[in-house]
Scaffold this motif. Structure first.
Motif, PDB file in Angstrom:
ATOM      1  N   GLU A  46       8.967  -3.952   9.040  1.00  0.00           N
ATOM      2  CA  GLU A  46       7.834  -3.290   8.059  1.00  0.00           C
ATOM      3  C   GLU A  46       8.343  -2.078   8.896  1.00  0.00           C
TER       4      GLU A  46
ATOM      5  N   ARG B  15      10.087   1.615   6.912  1.00  0.00           N
ATOM      6  CA  ARG B  15       9.800   2.296   6.085  1.00  0.00           C
ATOM      7  C   ARG B  15      10.415   3.311   6.856  1.00  0.00           C
TER       8      ARG B  15
ATOM      9  N   ASN C  82       7.663   3.082   1.526  1.00  0.00           N
ATOM     10  CA  ASN C  82       5.605   3.600   2.112  1.00  0.00           C
ATOM     11  C   ASN C  82       4.891   2.282   1.476  1.00  0.00           C
ATOM     12  N   PRO C  83       3.785   2.083   2.513  1.00  0.00           N
ATOM     13  CA  PRO C  83       3.419   0.718   2.279  1.00  0.00           C
ATOM     14  C   PRO C  83       2.304   1.205   1.571  1.00  0.00           C
ATOM     15  N   ASP C  84       1.516   2.811   1.009  1.00  0.00           N
ATOM     16  CA  ASP C  84       0.561   2.724   0.760  1.00  0.00           C
ATOM     17  C   ASP C  84       0.720   3.383  -0.981  1.00  0.00           C
ATOM     18  N   SER C  85       2.213   3.247  -0.938  1.00  0.00           N
ATOM     19  CA  SER C  85       2.315   3.570  -2.952  1.00  0.00           C
ATOM     20  C   SER C  85       1.768   2.272  -3.393  1.00  0.00           C
ATOM     21  N   GLU C  86       1.924   2.929  -4.790  1.00  0.00           N
ATOM     22  CA  GLU C  86       1.568   1.570  -6.033  1.00  0.00           C
ATOM     23  C   GLU C  86       2.506   0.473  -5.822  1.00  0.00           C
TER      24      GLU C  86
ATOM     25  N   TYR D 237       5.466   0.067  -3.904  1.00  0.00           N
ATOM     26  CA  TYR D 237       4.940  -1.004  -2.852  1.00  0.00           C
ATOM     27  C   TYR D 237       4.159  -2.206  -2.816  1.00  0.00           C
ATOM     28  N   ARG D 238       3.098  -1.873  -3.333  1.00  0.00           N
ATOM     29  CA  ARG D 238       2.300  -2.694  -3.388  1.00  0.00           C
ATOM     30  C   ARG D 238       2.647  -4.190  -4.631  1.00  0.00           C
TER      31      ARG D 238
ATOM     32  N   TYR E 288       5.485  -5.888  -3.685  1.00  0.00           N
ATOM     33  CA  TYR E 288       5.132  -6.636  -2.368  1.00  0.00           C
ATOM     34  C   TYR E 288       4.084  -8.392  -2.897  1.00  0.00           C
TER      35      TYR E 288
END
Length: 139
Positions: free
Chosen positions: A94, A98, A103-107, A109-110, A113
């Motif tokens: 992870e 990065r 950016n795991p906080d981005s929509e 990415y979500r 994922y």
């Protein structure tokens, strides 16, 4: 290396070293070989590791969307073969994603994922292999 399992381990490990050094083309060759042998041998134990490493390498080569999607598949792959996902290894991967721009906080990415989480074991491995082969054949 005569044993396909030793060859898979060797190629996976060397791909990781190359990726850490930013030698993405060398990493691509090694993980492509490891993934091909894993698929040919039917070895389910090494498949999640191949997909994890593929995710990082594809992201390093600029295909961040494929990297995130494949990374999303990894925990479920381990679950599907009754193994515990190696938390430390996944944390390292992870961090590498990065560094490549994930950016795991981005929509986005979500969403990517979550798409990966829905892949079956076989679909995730096939998708990784196809993305690697396509990247290897692109000049």
């Amino acid at each position: 290396l005569r044993s396909p399992y030793l060859r898979i381990l060797y190629e996976m490990n060397i791909s990781s070293v190359y990726a850490e050094q930013g030698r993405w083309d060398d990493a691509l060759r090694a993980i492509t070989t490891a993934t091909r042998i894993t698929r040919q041998s039917g070895n389910r134990h090494f498949a999640p590791g191949c997909v994890t490493e593929s995710a990082v390498i594809l992201a390093g080569l600029g295909d961040l969307a494929s990297g995130i999607r494949l990374f999303g598949a990894v925990r479920n792959m381990y679950k599907q073969i009754g193994e515990e996902a190696p938390q430390q290894d996944l944390a390292i991967s992870e961090r590498q994603l990065r560094r490549c721009g994930a950016n795991p906080d981005s929509e986005e990415y979500r969403q990517l994922y979550a798409e990966g989480e829905r892949l079956t074991f076989e679909a995730a491995l096939a998708e990784a292999a196809a993305a690697l082969e396509q990247r290897a054949s692109t000049p």
